[in-house]
Write a protein that holds these residues in place. Structure first.
Motif: not given
Length: 117
Positions: A35-37, A39, A48, A52, A97, A99, A112-115
């Protein structure tokens, strides 16, 4: 059996060598959720993998990536990355970012990615 620190270090090294998809195949579970942020999450390794591959295919210029910090807890790892690249749709991206990976039986089951956007 490798420790989580050894696994995340190997994964990061593969990414730095341009072998992100090899790392994906080695370390991600068949049922992985990514998951990106905030979304909608992408569920399953096949979905996935496509996500990618599409991302990497859209990079028009790659200037660098560097893991800045790595943290390991019980069944969880976190990596702070700095990325610098140009994407065909997003333009120049130069950002940090976080991760966060949750592991089960030696594979990532949730990432999950946070940026900032």
């Amino acid at each position: 059996m490798s420790t989580l620190l050894e696994k995340i270090s190997d994964l990061n090294d593969l990414v730095l060598q341009g072998k992100a998809m090899e790392a994906f195949e080695r370390y991600y579970h068949e049922d992985v959720v990514m998951q990106e942020n905030e979304t909608k999450p992408t569920v399953g390794k096949a979905a996935n993998r496509r996500r990618e591959e599409e991302f990497f295919a859209a990079i028009t210029e790659f200037r660098g990536a560097k893991p800045l910090k790595v943290a390991v807890g019980e069944s969880v790892t976190m990596v702070e990355w700095h990325y610098d690249y140009t994407h065909k749709d997003w333009g120049t991206r130069n950002y940090t970012q976080i991760s966060v990976q949750e592991w089960r039986n030696g594979q990532i089951v949730l990432e999950k990615f946070y940026y900032g956007v």
